[in-house]
Design a protein around this motif. Structure first.
Motif, PDB file in Angstrom:
ATOM      1  N   LYS A  96      89.359  62.073 -34.572  1.00  0.00           N
ATOM      2  CA  LYS A  96      87.959  62.291 -34.238  1.00  0.00           C
ATOM      3  C   LYS A  96      87.476  63.576 -34.879  1.00  0.00           C
ATOM      4  O   LYS A  96      88.249  64.420 -35.273  1.00  0.00           O
ATOM      5  CB  LYS A  96      87.794  62.395 -32.719  1.00  0.00           C
ATOM      6  N   THR A 119      80.659  65.182 -32.123  1.00  0.00           N
ATOM      7  CA  THR A 119      79.841  64.508 -31.122  1.00  0.00           C
ATOM      8  C   THR A 119      80.590  63.322 -30.539  1.00  0.00           C
ATOM      9  O   THR A 119      81.611  62.903 -31.092  1.00  0.00           O
ATOM     10  CB  THR A 119      78.518  64.003 -31.738  1.00  0.00           C
ATOM     11  N   THR A 120      80.061  62.786 -29.466  1.00  0.00           N
ATOM     12  CA  THR A 120      80.696  61.622 -28.846  1.00  0.00           C
ATOM     13  C   THR A 120      80.396  60.346 -29.613  1.00  0.00           C
ATOM     14  O   THR A 120      81.067  59.350 -29.425  1.00  0.00           O
ATOM     15  CB  THR A 120      80.213  61.448 -27.390  1.00  0.00           C
ATOM     16  N   SER A 123      79.741  61.977 -35.085  1.00  0.00           N
ATOM     17  CA  SER A 123      79.962  63.311 -35.669  1.00  0.00           C
ATOM     18  C   SER A 123      79.253  63.494 -37.002  1.00  0.00           C
ATOM     19  O   SER A 123      79.829  63.958 -37.972  1.00  0.00           O
ATOM     20  CB  SER A 123      81.455  63.583 -35.828  1.00  0.00           C
TER      21      SER A 123
END
Length: 155
Positions: A96, A119-120, A123
């Motif tokens: 991630k 970010t969730t 990104s």
């Protein structure tokens, strides 16, 4: 946890800050801006900095573990004879987050610091700080942008 406006306010409080933006590097759109723009237009600046961010995040020379990374066959492949995935994003940890932490572009009068935000979702966001070369502190700016990027809430 600051939102976009609070984050931009904190960035502009840095010594030497001339302008700041939060930009989506896949679309080139500014999600928020503050202060001045180097060319007088925040949207144009967002588009131009997004091109730079996209190149750094996608080209293997800058981000060998980036989103486009493919497995590279290694002479000492796995026990099943499959190629090693040492050169891919999966091998670099959790898979991630952005492949590049930040970029710094130096001009005669200032610095442009682009800090990628994890970010969730995908990104694809970065913070852009335009910092005056004479009155700014580049090391402090990098540290502060890192802290803000970790705390930023995008809703």
């Amino acid at each position: 946890m600051p939102g976009i406006d609070a984050c931009l306010h904190e960035i502009m409080a840095l010594p030497g800050a001339r302008g700041a933006a939060i930009v989506d590097w896949t679309s080139g759109l500014a999600l928020g801006t503050a202060g001045e723009s180097p060319n007088g237009d925040h949207e144009t600046t967002a588009t131009e900095t997004a091109e730079l961010a996209r190149a750094a995040a996608e080209y293997p020379a800058f981000a060998p573990d980036g989103p486009a990374a493919e497995p590279v066959a290694q002479p000492s492949g796995g026990p099943s004879g499959e190629p090693s995935r040492a050169g891919t994003r999966e091998a670099s940890g959790d898979g991630k987050g952005p492949p590049v932490e930040d970029l710094i572009v130096t001009s005669r009068t200032g610095y442009h610091v682009l800090r990628f935000v994890e970010t969730t979702f995908d990104s694809s966001v970065f913070l852009h700080l335009w910092l005056d070369r004479d009155t700014g502190n580049l090391a402090l700016a990098r540290l502060r942008l890192q802290q803000l990027a970790e705390r930023l809430v995008l809703a």
